[in-house]
Design a protein around this motif. Structure first.
Motif, PDB file in Angstrom:
ATOM      1  N   THR A  66      10.582  31.485 110.274  1.00 20.73           N
ATOM      2  CA  THR A  66       9.819  30.946 109.218  1.00 20.73           C
ATOM      3  C   THR A  66      10.490  29.408 109.651  1.00 20.73           C
ATOM      4  O   THR A  66      10.940  28.653 110.274  1.00 20.73           O
ATOM      5  N   PHE A  67       9.966  28.373 108.492  1.00 21.97           N
ATOM      6  CA  PHE A  67      10.474  26.814 108.355  1.00 21.97           C
ATOM      7  C   PHE A  67      11.452  26.352 108.284  1.00 21.97           C
ATOM      8  O   PHE A  67      12.547  25.642 109.023  1.00 21.97           O
ATOM      9  N   ALA A  68      12.158  27.236 107.232  1.00 18.19           N
ATOM     10  CA  ALA A  68      13.483  27.217 107.364  1.00 18.19           C
ATOM     11  C   ALA A  68      14.077  27.369 108.250  1.00 18.19           C
ATOM     12  O   ALA A  68      15.933  26.923 108.100  1.00 18.19           O
TER      13      ALA A  68
ATOM     14  N   ALA B 258       3.793  25.887  98.603  1.00 17.98           N
ATOM     15  CA  ALA B 258       3.441  25.603  97.649  1.00 17.98           C
ATOM     16  C   ALA B 258       1.575  25.595  98.002  1.00 17.98           C
ATOM     17  O   ALA B 258       0.420  25.476  98.021  1.00 17.98           O
ATOM     18  N   ARG B 259       1.446  24.797  99.532  1.00 15.48           N
ATOM     19  CA  ARG B 259       0.793  24.536 100.428  1.00 15.48           C
ATOM     20  C   ARG B 259      -0.136  25.958 100.681  1.00 15.48           C
ATOM     21  O   ARG B 259      -0.796  26.640 101.344  1.00 15.48           O
ATOM     22  N   GLY B 260       1.255  27.146 100.959  1.00 12.83           N
ATOM     23  CA  GLY B 260       0.598  28.200 101.425  1.00 12.83           C
ATOM     24  C   GLY B 260       1.450  28.917 102.537  1.00 12.83           C
ATOM     25  O   GLY B 260       0.367  30.217 103.520  1.00 12.83           O
ATOM     26  N   TYR B 261       1.188  27.776 103.408  1.00 12.51           N
ATOM     27  CA  TYR B 261       1.958  27.488 104.725  1.00 12.51           C
ATOM     28  C   TYR B 261       2.966  28.551 105.007  1.00 12.51           C
ATOM     29  O   TYR B 261       4.006  28.587 104.137  1.00 12.51           O
ATOM     30  N   THR B 262       3.332  29.588 106.125  1.00 12.52           N
ATOM     31  CA  THR B 262       4.810  30.715 105.749  1.00 12.52           C
ATOM     32  C   THR B 262       5.430  30.783 107.314  1.00 12.52           C
ATOM     33  O   THR B 262       6.217  30.765 107.290  1.00 12.52           O
ATOM     34  N   THR B 263       4.734  30.081 108.397  1.00 12.19           N
ATOM     35  CA  THR B 263       4.771  30.433 109.447  1.00 12.19           C
ATOM     36  C   THR B 263       4.260  29.025 110.101  1.00 12.19           C
ATOM     37  O   THR B 263       3.503  28.471 110.306  1.00 12.19           O
ATOM     38  N   PRO B 264       5.884  28.906 110.491  1.00 11.27           N
ATOM     39  CA  PRO B 264       5.118  27.184 112.113  1.00 11.27           C
ATOM     40  C   PRO B 264       4.061  27.390 112.655  1.00 11.27           C
ATOM     41  O   PRO B 264       3.974  28.745 113.489  1.00 11.27           O
TER      42      PRO B 264
ATOM     43  N   ILE C  93       2.646  23.771 117.669  1.00 13.93           N
ATOM     44  CA  ILE C  93       3.354  22.850 117.583  1.00 13.93           C
ATOM     45  C   ILE C  93       4.277  22.275 116.757  1.00 13.93           C
ATOM     46  O   ILE C  93       5.800  21.354 116.937  1.00 13.93           O
ATOM     47  N   GLN C  94       4.140  22.921 115.527  1.00 12.48           N
ATOM     48  CA  GLN C  94       5.057  22.644 114.990  1.00 12.48           C
ATOM     49  C   GLN C  94       6.754  23.466 115.356  1.00 12.48           C
ATOM     50  O   GLN C  94       7.926  22.147 115.031  1.00 12.48           O
ATOM     51  N   HIS C  95       6.801  24.326 116.121  1.00 11.26           N
ATOM     52  CA  HIS C  95       8.194  25.065 116.134  1.00 11.26           C
ATOM     53  C   HIS C  95       8.728  24.849 117.819  1.00 11.26           C
ATOM     54  O   HIS C  95       9.640  24.170 117.635  1.00 11.26           O
TER      55      HIS C  95
ATOM     56  N   THR D 261      -6.251  17.746 117.701  1.00 12.38           N
ATOM     57  CA  THR D 261      -6.683  17.959 115.708  1.00 12.38           C
ATOM     58  C   THR D 261      -6.689  19.794 115.241  1.00 12.38           C
ATOM     59  O   THR D 261      -7.606  20.103 116.176  1.00 12.38           O
ATOM     60  N   GLY D 262      -6.158  20.189 114.841  1.00 15.51           N
ATOM     61  CA  GLY D 262      -6.089  21.512 114.673  1.00 15.51           C
ATOM     62  C   GLY D 262      -5.357  22.157 114.978  1.00 15.51           C
ATOM     63  O   GLY D 262      -4.936  23.751 114.445  1.00 15.51           O
ATOM     64  N   THR D 263      -4.002  21.835 115.335  1.00 25.79           N
ATOM     65  CA  THR D 263      -3.393  22.159 115.715  1.00 25.79           C
ATOM     66  C   THR D 263      -2.118  23.063 114.923  1.00 25.79           C
ATOM     67  O   THR D 263      -1.096  23.150 115.307  1.00 25.79           O
ATOM     68  N   GLY D 264      -2.037  21.494 113.988  1.00 28.31           N
ATOM     69  CA  GLY D 264      -0.679  21.639 113.068  1.00 28.31           C
ATOM     70  C   GLY D 264      -0.184  20.367 113.168  1.00 28.31           C
ATOM     71  O   GLY D 264       1.361  19.926 113.070  1.00 28.31           O
ATOM     72  N   LYS D 265      -0.886  19.142 113.461  1.00 29.08           N
ATOM     73  CA  LYS D 265       0.149  18.088 114.138  1.00 29.08           C
ATOM     74  C   LYS D 265       0.155  17.153 113.573  1.00 29.08           C
ATOM     75  O   LYS D 265       1.782  16.909 113.686  1.00 29.08           O
ATOM     76  N   THR D 266      -0.237  17.264 112.196  1.00 28.76           N
ATOM     77  CA  THR D 266       0.158  16.492 111.380  1.00 28.76           C
ATOM     78  C   THR D 266       1.546  17.109 110.298  1.00 28.76           C
ATOM     79  O   THR D 266       2.561  15.896 110.419  1.00 28.76           O
ATOM     80  N   ALA D 267       0.993  17.774 110.374  1.00 31.10           N
ATOM     81  CA  ALA D 267       2.649  18.353 109.934  1.00 31.10           C
ATOM     82  C   ALA D 267       4.149  18.511 110.823  1.00 31.10           C
ATOM     83  O   ALA D 267       5.219  18.161 110.570  1.00 31.10           O
TER      84      ALA D 267
HETATM   85  P1  AMP Z   1      -3.427  19.002 111.882  1.00 27.93           P
HETATM   86  O1  AMP Z   1      -3.421  19.237 112.923  1.00 27.93           O
HETATM   87  O2  AMP Z   1      -2.215  18.131 111.470  1.00 27.93           O
HETATM   88  O3  AMP Z   1      -5.256  18.540 111.751  1.00 27.93           O
HETATM   89  O4  AMP Z   1      -3.607  20.124 110.669  1.00 27.93           O
HETATM   90  C1  AMP Z   1      -4.798  21.223 110.692  1.00 27.93           C
HETATM   91  C2  AMP Z   1      -4.742  22.473 109.465  1.00 27.93           C
HETATM   92  O5  AMP Z   1      -3.424  23.135 109.463  1.00 27.93           O
HETATM   93  C3  AMP Z   1      -4.880  21.324 108.144  1.00 27.93           C
HETATM   94  O6  AMP Z   1      -5.835  21.483 107.211  1.00 27.93           O
HETATM   95  C4  AMP Z   1      -3.114  22.092 108.098  1.00 27.93           C
HETATM   96  O7  AMP Z   1      -2.921  21.430 106.162  1.00 27.93           O
HETATM   97  C5  AMP Z   1      -3.089  23.473 107.855  1.00 27.93           C
HETATM   98  N1  AMP Z   1      -1.488  23.700 108.720  1.00 27.93           N
HETATM   99  C6  AMP Z   1      -0.349  22.981 109.423  1.00 27.93           C
HETATM  100  N2  AMP Z   1       0.464  23.627 109.162  1.00 27.93           N
HETATM  101  C7  AMP Z   1      -0.075  24.916 108.717  1.00 27.93           C
HETATM  102  C8  AMP Z   1       0.793  25.497 108.906  1.00 27.93           C
HETATM  103  N3  AMP Z   1       2.253  25.464 109.255  1.00 27.93           N
HETATM  104  N4  AMP Z   1       0.053  27.026 108.147  1.00 27.93           N
HETATM  105  C9  AMP Z   1      -1.319  27.134 107.845  1.00 27.93           C
HETATM  106  N5  AMP Z   1      -1.739  25.853 107.993  1.00 27.93           N
HETATM  107  C10 AMP Z   1      -1.350  24.692 108.734  1.00 27.93           C
END
Ligand code: AMP
Length: 417
Positions: free
Chosen positions: A5-7, A21-27, A30-32, A50-56
């Protein structure tokens, strides 16, 4: 143990609510890998695309820091600078950050070239907590004192490899020199050529390194072929292939910028509308080239690897590797430009005798044996009609669908995706 979890990564409640709210449930991986050490204040070297969730991965810990540490930037100052190579990416990052910050009192601004400066100068007057921008305009505003970096505690350089390919190195060095020494710095790059490694060494302090390797298998829906051809015969082969009207929107990859120019000029000379896209082009030239390609005025875009990454052009019918890439991972990125959004796509590679080992490396990585097609296009046309097809036939173990796709590639028209 992998937190689920993100928590469990240590993010605060208002951020968790925004993620929910964005519907993300699992990191994502790269977030992890990145969030806990970023929350602890470490610098980061992120090798991810891009696409790995690196922005978050970078935005969430920064938002948490800014929210936890009260205080605002003075007029024309900021607490966090995020640099992106293109306007599209900068806009995308800022929009995403705003959605994560909905429950926080953290303000953002986006500073881009190609639009009026005045509204951006006005925006900077209020000292936004986070500035996301492209290097050229950021430097312009620094030059006129509409942007000061002396209060910045956080700095992110996104897509560093592409930044260098687009010629932003001098801007970046000057921007980094204006940042305080005491800061948290993050660098992301999809690849790690020596120039990027040098840049990372120059401005990251003892960084945590998180690497997300690209997925090796190639997308299922792309039919792949290889032409064994002499180096000198590549241009003629390209023109011959482009006589097929099914090649509606084609990206041709070359290894070098000069190669891209030469191929585009050659195609133009043969009456085939083509644009070159690479790091020696200015932002306005790039945009003009992309506009012409998107609108169909130019049927062919000739590009280097890094310049083509991240550009969004829908419905690319064919990817042609005029030169095979040195790194086999680049092949996967390249051919992924076609067959987007569920559409079928076709990738054709030219392989001269010096490129055979590169071809073998690609086949090992993707675990696909790429179907050879004849050297001479007439010969390949015959395949589709007669039993000769078997001779040049499908890759080992290829499903029949591949052959059907190939037949369509030869056909006079291609169904719109
Ligand atoms: P990015 O690699 O930052 O461009 O992110 C790719 C896409 O994944 C974006 O549309 C994000 O909104 C989405 N995203 C990022 N983190 C998550 C996550 N943990 N769960 C689901 N979608 C995610």
């Amino acid at each position: 143990m992998t937190p689920t979890t993100f928590a469990s990564l240590g993010l605060a409640e208002p951020i968790l609510r925004a993620l929910d709210a964005r519907g993300y449930t699992t990191p994502t991986p790269i977030q992890h890998g990145a969030i806990p050490s970023l929350l602890a204040g470490r610098d980061l070297l992120g090798i991810a695309q891009t696409g790995t969730g690196k922005t978050a991965a970078f935005a969430l810990p920064i938002l948490q820091h800014l929210n936890d540490r009260p205080g605002r930037a003075r007029p024309f100052g900021t607490r966090c600078l995020i640099l992106a190579p293109t306007r599209e990416l900068a806009l995308q990052i800022e929009t995403e950050i705003r959605s994560y910050a909905v429950n926080l009192k953290v303000s953002t601004a986006v500073i881009l070239g190609g639009v009026g400066r005045r509204p951006q100068e006005e925006r900077m007057r209020r000292g936004p907590d986070i500035v996301v921008g492209t290097p050229g305009r950021i430097r312009d505003l620094m030059g006129t004192k509409h942007l000061r970096l002396d209060e910045a505690t956080h700095f992110v350089l996104d897509e560093a490899d592409r930044m260098l390919d687009l010629g932003f190195i001098r801007d970046i060095r000057q921007i980094v020199a204006a940042l305080p020494q005491a800061r948290q710095s993050l660098l992301f790059s999809a690849t790690m050529p020596p120039e990027v490694a040098q840049l990372a060494a120059a401005f990251l302090r003892d960084p945590e390194r998180v690497e997300i390797t690209p997925q090796a298998p190639t997308p299922e829906r792309i039919a792949q072929y290889v032409h064994h051809v002499d180096t000198a015969g590549k241009r003629a082969l390209l023109i011959d292939l482009l006589t097929d009207a099914a090649m509606q929107r084609v990206i041709v990859f070359t290894r070098t910028k000069h190669g891209a120019n030469r191929v585009a000029e050659h195609l133009d000379g043969a009456g085939i509308g083509a644009e070159a896209l690479h790091g020696n082009k200015s932002q306005s030239q790039r945009e003009r080239a992309l506009d012409r390609f998107r609108s169909g005025r130019a049927r062919v875009l000739v590009a280097t690897d890094i310049a083509a990454r991240g550009i969004d052009v829908p419905q690319i019918s064919h990817v042609i590797n005029f030169d095979l890439p040195v790194e086999p991972e680049s092949y996967v990125h390249r051919i992924g430009r076609t067959a987007r959004a569920g559409a079928d796509g076709i990738a054709i590679s030219f392989c001269d005798s010096a490129e055979r080992s590169a071809l073998r490396a690609i086949e090992r990585l993707t675990r696909v044996t790429i179907s050879p097609v004849g050297r001479v296009p007439e010969e390949t046309r015959q395949h589709d009609r007669g039993p000769a097809a078997a001779k040049h036939g499908a890759p080992h173990g290829a499903p029949p669908a591949r052959n059907r796709r190939r037949a369509r590639f030869r056909g006079p028209a291609r169904a719109a995706a």
